[in-house]
Design an enzyme around this catalytic site. Structure first.
Site, mmCIF file in Angstrom:
data_model
loop_
_atom_site.group_PDB
_atom_site.id
_atom_site.type_symbol
_atom_site.label_atom_id
_atom_site.label_comp_id
_atom_site.label_asym_id
_atom_site.label_seq_id
_atom_site.Cartn_x
_atom_site.Cartn_y
_atom_site.Cartn_z
ATOM 1 N N HIS A 52 0.849 -1.202 0.000
ATOM 2 C CA HIS A 52 0.000 0.000 0.000
ATOM 3 C C HIS A 52 0.878 1.242 0.000
ATOM 4 C CE1 HIS A 52 0.777 -0.638 4.286
ATOM 5 N NE2 HIS A 52 0.301 0.553 4.577
ATOM 6 N N HIS A 54 1.363 3.974 1.902
ATOM 7 C CA HIS A 54 1.901 4.736 3.028
ATOM 8 C C HIS A 54 3.432 4.797 2.972
ATOM 9 C CE1 HIS A 54 -1.971 4.128 5.598
ATOM 10 N NE2 HIS A 54 -2.080 5.124 4.734
ATOM 11 N N ASP A 56 5.811 4.730 5.061
ATOM 12 C CA ASP A 56 6.638 3.789 5.815
ATOM 13 C C ASP A 56 6.669 2.407 5.167
ATOM 14 O OD1 ASP A 56 3.921 3.462 6.616
ATOM 15 O OD2 ASP A 56 4.530 2.481 8.472
ATOM 16 N N HIS A 57 5.943 2.242 4.057
ATOM 17 C CA HIS A 57 5.981 0.996 3.291
ATOM 18 C C HIS A 57 6.527 1.198 1.881
ATOM 19 C CE1 HIS A 57 3.598 -1.621 6.091
ATOM 20 N NE2 HIS A 57 3.364 -0.419 6.585
ATOM 21 N N HIS A 109 -7.629 -0.909 5.357
ATOM 22 C CA HIS A 109 -6.630 0.028 5.890
ATOM 23 C C HIS A 109 -6.462 1.183 4.909
ATOM 24 C CE1 HIS A 109 -3.114 1.310 8.141
ATOM 25 N NE2 HIS A 109 -2.362 1.242 7.057
ATOM 26 N N ASP A 131 -0.388 -3.846 6.305
ATOM 27 C CA ASP A 131 -1.054 -3.377 7.521
ATOM 28 C C ASP A 131 -2.515 -3.810 7.571
ATOM 29 O OD1 ASP A 131 1.331 -2.200 8.148
ATOM 30 O OD2 ASP A 131 0.631 -0.127 7.986
ATOM 31 N N HIS A 169 4.486 -4.504 10.884
ATOM 32 C CA HIS A 169 4.894 -3.841 12.121
ATOM 33 C C HIS A 169 5.035 -4.840 13.257
ATOM 34 C CE1 HIS A 169 4.267 0.389 10.821
ATOM 35 N NE2 HIS A 169 3.358 -0.155 10.023
#
Length: 259
Positions: A52, A54, A56-57, A109, A131, A169
């Site tokens: 996805h 975001h 942080d990914h 998400h 996530d 995570h």
């Protein structure tokens, strides 16, 4: 075949599925630095998979492609992932070298979230779920509805029980504190929490974990069990109208939960 969990940021994992030649599928590199550092130990990215948009990914894609300009990047149809080279969605298959992974659409998400299921020819399949599903928990609903997220989780729960859950995570102990509040008499859950506590004390990731373990312990995969329904009924002060309300109540309860 080796599976590496490369720590990033505060609690992210960048996953790398590495073959005997050192070639690797790299999943959700929010930061290029851990991947670049791993090349010193013989890891060479063969492809990147993104679940996805975001940061942080997906935030490390540009730096990795600057280092390896022909590196393929498989990502969902989403303009917020501009560096993708191959767009994938429900029913697609990613084939790189001897790796073979099915793509599943799992909105909730985010609206375009996907998961990748499969791997090499030996050992159990891997589930790279970003996530959507966490050990003992699930992701927040930033763009999707409770009905969408519940359906996505149920799709994942129907995959082979031996599948290894590789989520984005290290949330297992925090999720466990909530899960035991919901389902305090679940012996499998208590064992999983103790196992996870020992792993973290030893400096080890609590992941991957088998999907069978999650089905037995994760309240978000157990909305039809008597224990979870009873906990939600107590929370609401009345029985939930349906299983979607059960899930939605659990998710909001988790949002507000403080151990």
């Amino acid at each position: 075949m080796r599976l590496l969990a490369l720590p990033a940021f505060e609690d992210n994992y960048i996953w790398a599925l590495v073959d005997d030649d050192g070639d690797a599928l790299v999943i959700d590199p929010g930061d290029a630095a851990p991947v670049l550092a791993a090349t010193g130990n013989g890891l060479w990215p063969a492809a990147v998979l993104i679940t996805h948009h975001h940061a942080d990914h997906a935030g490390g894609i540009a730096a990795l492609r600057a280092r390896w300009p022909t590196l393929p990047v498989f990502a969902p149809e989403d303009e917020r992932i501009p560096d993708a080279t191959v767009r994938v969605g429900e029913g697609d298959v990613v084939q790189v070298k001897h790796w073979h992974l099915s793509v599943l659409a799992v909105p909730g998400h985010t609206r375009s979230h996907v998961a990748f299921h499969g791997g090499g020819t030996d050992g159990p399949p891997h589930l790279f779920c970003g996530d959507t599903l966490f050990s003992l928990g699930c992701g927040r609903l930033f763009e999707g509805t409770p009905a969408q997220m519940l359906a996505s989780l149920e799709r994942l729960a129907e995959l082979p029980a031996s599948s290894l859950v590789c989520c984005g995570h290290e949330y297992t102990l925090a999720n466990g504190a909530f899960a035991i509040a919901v389902d305090p008499h679940n012996p499998a859950l208590r064992r999983r929490i103790e196992e996870a506590r020992g792993m973290r004390q030893a400096g080890r990731p609590t992941l991957p974990v088998s999907l069978a373990s999650e089905v037995a312990t994760n309240p978000f995969l157990r909305v039809d069990t008597e224990a979870v329904r009873d906990a939600v009924t107590h929370r609401l002060g009345r029985p939930p109208a349906d299983r979607v309300e059960t899930f939605a109540t659990l998710r909001q309860w988790k949002n507000d939960f403080r151990a």
